[in-house]
Design an enzyme around this catalytic site. Structure first.
Site, PDB file in Angstrom:
ATOM      1  N   HIS A 168       0.813  -1.223   0.000  1.00 15.70           N
ATOM      2  CA  HIS A 168       0.000   0.000   0.000  1.00 15.70           C
ATOM      3  C   HIS A 168       0.842   1.267   0.000  1.00 15.70           C
ATOM      4  O   HIS A 168       0.348   2.342  -0.334  1.00 15.70           O
ATOM      5  CB  HIS A 168      -0.929   0.000   1.220  1.00 15.70           C
ATOM      6  CG  HIS A 168      -2.014  -1.022   1.123  1.00 15.70           C
ATOM      7  ND1 HIS A 168      -3.308  -0.693   0.807  1.00 15.70           N
ATOM      8  CD2 HIS A 168      -1.990  -2.371   1.249  1.00 15.70           C
ATOM      9  CE1 HIS A 168      -4.042  -1.793   0.769  1.00 15.70           C
ATOM     10  NE2 HIS A 168      -3.269  -2.832   1.042  1.00 15.70           N
ATOM     11  N   ASP A 376       3.456   9.599  -1.038  1.00 18.30           N
ATOM     12  CA  ASP A 376       2.277   8.822  -0.636  1.00 18.30           C
ATOM     13  C   ASP A 376       2.087   7.692  -1.638  1.00 18.30           C
ATOM     14  O   ASP A 376       2.240   7.906  -2.847  1.00 18.30           O
ATOM     15  CB  ASP A 376       1.033   9.742  -0.672  1.00 18.30           C
ATOM     16  CG  ASP A 376       0.044   9.439   0.447  1.00 18.30           C
ATOM     17  OD1 ASP A 376      -0.010   8.281   0.898  1.00 18.30           O
ATOM     18  OD2 ASP A 376      -0.669  10.370   0.859  1.00 18.30           O
TER      19      ASP A 376
HETATM   20  C1  GDG Z   1      -2.167   4.085   3.219  1.00 19.68           C
HETATM   21  C2  GDG Z   1      -1.139   4.731   2.255  1.00 19.68           C
HETATM   22  C3  GDG Z   1      -2.823   4.555   0.409  1.00 19.68           C
HETATM   23  C4  GDG Z   1      -9.205  10.508   7.096  1.00 19.68           C
HETATM   24  N1  GDG Z   1      -9.682  11.346   8.035  1.00 19.68           N
HETATM   25  C5  GDG Z   1     -10.823  10.814   8.490  1.00 19.68           C
HETATM   26  C6  GDG Z   1     -11.051   9.624   7.799  1.00 19.68           C
HETATM   27  N2  GDG Z   1     -10.031   9.465   6.962  1.00 19.68           N
HETATM   28  C7  GDG Z   1      -9.892   8.346   6.013  1.00 19.68           C
HETATM   29  C8  GDG Z   1      -9.985   8.868   4.606  1.00 19.68           C
HETATM   30  C9  GDG Z   1      -9.218   7.816   3.828  1.00 19.68           C
HETATM   31  C10 GDG Z   1      -8.232   7.254   4.838  1.00 19.68           C
HETATM   32  O1  GDG Z   1      -8.628   7.736   6.123  1.00 19.68           O
HETATM   33  C11 GDG Z   1      -6.812   7.756   4.593  1.00 19.68           C
HETATM   34  O2  GDG Z   1      -6.286   7.084   3.482  1.00 19.68           O
HETATM   35  P1  GDG Z   1      -5.055   7.657   2.644  1.00 19.68           P
HETATM   36  O3  GDG Z   1      -4.968   6.896   1.391  1.00 19.68           O
HETATM   37  O4  GDG Z   1      -5.295   9.115   2.412  1.00 19.68           O
HETATM   38  O5  GDG Z   1      -3.764   7.513   3.564  1.00 19.68           O
HETATM   39  P2  GDG Z   1      -3.086   6.400   4.574  1.00 19.68           P
HETATM   40  O6  GDG Z   1      -3.866   6.280   5.823  1.00 19.68           O
HETATM   41  O7  GDG Z   1      -1.685   6.868   4.756  1.00 19.68           O
HETATM   42  O8  GDG Z   1      -3.132   4.997   3.777  1.00 19.68           O
HETATM   43  C12 GDG Z   1      -1.865   5.499   1.156  1.00 19.68           C
HETATM   44  C13 GDG Z   1      -3.716   3.792   1.388  1.00 19.68           C
HETATM   45  O9  GDG Z   1      -2.940   3.145   2.407  1.00 19.68           O
HETATM   46  C14 GDG Z   1      -4.537   2.709   0.656  1.00 19.68           C
HETATM   47  O10 GDG Z   1      -3.730   1.841  -0.072  1.00 19.68           O
HETATM   48  O11 GDG Z   1      -3.651   5.337  -0.433  1.00 19.68           O
HETATM   49  O12 GDG Z   1      -0.931   6.019   0.231  1.00 19.68           O
HETATM   50  O13 GDG Z   1      -0.259   5.601   2.972  1.00 19.68           O
HETATM   51  O14 GDG Z   1     -10.073   6.804   3.396  1.00 19.68           O
HETATM   52  O15 GDG Z   1     -11.346   8.987   4.283  1.00 19.68           O
HETATM   53  N3  GDG Z   1     -12.139   8.857   7.983  1.00 19.68           N
HETATM   54  C15 GDG Z   1     -13.033   9.270   8.916  1.00 19.68           C
HETATM   55  N4  GDG Z   1     -12.854  10.416   9.659  1.00 19.68           N
HETATM   56  C16 GDG Z   1     -11.770  11.191   9.466  1.00 19.68           C
HETATM   57  O16 GDG Z   1     -11.618  12.208  10.161  1.00 19.68           O
HETATM   58  N5  GDG Z   1     -14.144   8.549   9.112  1.00 19.68           N
END
Ligand code: GDG
Length: 470
Positions: A168, A376
């Site tokens: 990921h 990322d």
């Molecule tokens: C890893 C990789 C890759 C955020 N704030 C709230 C909330 N979120 C949710 C978002 C999103 C998730 O968290 C964050 O996902 P990201 O992809 O932006 O980042 P990572 O956590 O670092 O994830 C990344 C991912 O894995 C998948 O393969 O894209 O590159 O680092 O879904 O919506 N959800 C809620 N409240 C919040 O305040 N409910």
């Protein structure tokens, strides 16, 4: 809760991930398991329910039982970890060695032999839990950087198994990966899989280069030969459940929250939004300084613009994370001290996890979304913002160094290290005509629509089991 676990040999899919898809929730003095929110669970849950399947993972806490149980159509197999193991395997090797190294060494990776030894031991424990679940027709899908040794450990004991691995986070360039003292062991661990999936073509190629350099794997293009087998390393950019976001965005509840938020901020003020886990890879500090630069240039003031930064608490207690929190909070304080007015805050800073409805309300209310990580794997927030813009308005400002930039090329792409450059792009984005906004957002929405989370999972599994033509 149903404790019956059906015959593992009837199972066709075994998901192996650091975390289980369930969490322990206490209500009125009684504890029960609840399905956790999150992309991976959303994508795997329907598959596991339909095809039958198991999920092997850690419960996220210290200790606990290894006894399997069924929940919501999935057979759950917990891998318990002690406090020491959490410190060395999870907080140590996973989050202070692999995480920074794989994110371009944005913080100095710490290499400790005792962390590595525990990483090997825990990968072994995951493998032992998976083994009894692997029948002749099983497909095993291992996820992420915590479990890179599991494919080869499984292969040794189940030579004929179908094993896939998806990373990921980024796989770094050879020059950086080479620092890893256990670089050969990790590569050989991954080479136990039949199919290795990465977030982008470049990351898949980074792995191929490292494997050719440090192991005896040979081959051209995306194929490698190793240990008498063929291994493929390919891009499978992850996505979101776009229907879920569209439905939420269209809901009355979210509509009401958007109106409330807009009324509170002031209808004449534009909203620039950031939503991230509070992680040093996400570029929150540099983004805030770009907003500070915009206010200092004077074309925009808190009378016509504000920023909302949601920073979800993450890995608190780890020095690099506590330091980033301090820096972000100091910067917010400085900007508000310099540019805020009573009743007109420059940066609204929310250090908390928001309910999903509220998150989507923020996406809908935001005129400009800044997704500016320094590095990322993908970044799902960028795709979620696009999915929530049902009327095709709004501007996405996106880092070149997020995996999402490969697909979302109609966003305004920025170098997240360049404060002046980002300030200029955001200033321009505030002037973008509704027509240009709409034409860009339409293309972005089309891209996210064309390839959602379910397509991602089924393309990966199709490639793994031979039901595709790649
Ligand atoms: C890893 C990789 C890759 C955020 N704030 C709230 C909330 N979120 C949710 C978002 C999103 C998730 O968290 C964050 O996902 P990201 O992809 O932006 O980042 P990572 O956590 O670092 O994830 C990344 C991912 O894995 C998948 O393969 O894209 O590159 O680092 O879904 O919506 N959800 C809620 N409240 C919040 O305040 N409910």
């Amino acid at each position: 809760m149903d404790n019956r676990v059906s015959n593992p040999h009837e199972r066709s899919l075994v998901v192996v991930a650091n975390r289980l898809p369930v969490r322990r929730v206490r209500k009125g003095g009684r504890a029960h398991w609840e399905t956790s929110p999150g992309g991976l669970v959303t994508a795997m849950h329907p598959l596991l329910r339909e095809r039958g399947g198991s999920w092997v993972g850690w419960n996220g806490a210290e200790g606990g039982s290894a006894r399997p149980f069924s929940h919501d159509g999935m057979d759950i197999h917990p891998v318990p970890l002690s406090a020491d193991e959490i410190a060395r395997f999870y907080e140590g090797f996973s989050n202070e060695t692999l995480w920074p190294l794989y994110h371009d060494a944005l913080r100095t990776p710490r290499f400790h032999r005792k962390w590595w030894r525990t990483y090997v031991e825990i990968n072994r424990r995951f493998t032992e839990t998976v083994l009894p679940l692997v029948g002749p027709d099983s497909v095993v899908w291992v996820h992420d950087y915590h479990l890179q040794l599991v494919p080869a450990m499984l292969r040794e004991r189940r030579p004929g198994a179908k094993i896939g691995f998806f990373l990921h986070i980024p796989f770094p360039a050879l020059e950086l990966y080479s620092r890893m003292p256990w670089r050969r062991e990790i590569l050989e661990g991954l080479l136990g899989a039949d199919l290795l999936g990465f977030q982008s073509r470049l990351m898949a190629q980074n792995f191929l280069r490292a494997a050719r350099r440090y192991t005896d794997a040979r081959g051209v293009g995306s194929h490698l030969h190793h240990g008498g087998r063929e291994i493929r390393s390919l891009p499978f950019p992850i996505s979101i459940d776009i229907n879920e976001f569209e439905t939420l965005a269209a809901s009355e509840e979210v509509g009401r929250r958007v109106d409330e938020l807009r009324a509170r901020i002031g209808p004449e003020r534009r909203i620039i939004l950031g939503v991230d886990r509070l992680d040093y890879t996400k570029g929150i500090d540099v983004r805030l300084r770009a907003f500070e630069e915009i206010l200092s240039r004077g074309r925009h003031t808190t009378a016509d613009v504000c920023m909302i930064q949601v920073a979800v608490p993450s890995r608190g207690g780890a020095a690099d994370y506590d330091e980033m929190r301090r820096l972000v909070e100091e910067t917010v304080g400085r900007i508000n001290g310099e540019y805020g007015e009573p009743g007109r805050v420059a940066v609204h800073y929310l250090h908390r996890n928001l309910p999903r409805e509220e998150l989507v309300a923020y996406y809908r209310a935001a005129d400009v979304m800044m997704v500016t990580p320094l590095r990322d794997g993908m970044n799902l927030v960028a795709k979620e913002y696009v999915a929530s813009r049902l009327d095709n308005s709004g501007v996405l400002v996106l880092s070149e160094f997020a995996g999402a930039a490969n697909e979302l090329s109609h966003a305004l792409l920025v170098n997240p290290f360049d404060i002046d450059g980002m300030a200029a792009v955001v200033e321009n984005s505030l002037d973008l005509s509704p027509r240009e906004q709409s034409s860009r957002m339409r293309s972005l929405r089309k891209t996210v629509h064309a390839y959602d989370l379910y397509a991602w999972a089924s393309r990966f599994l199709g490639a793994l089991t031979g039901d595709d033509d790649r």
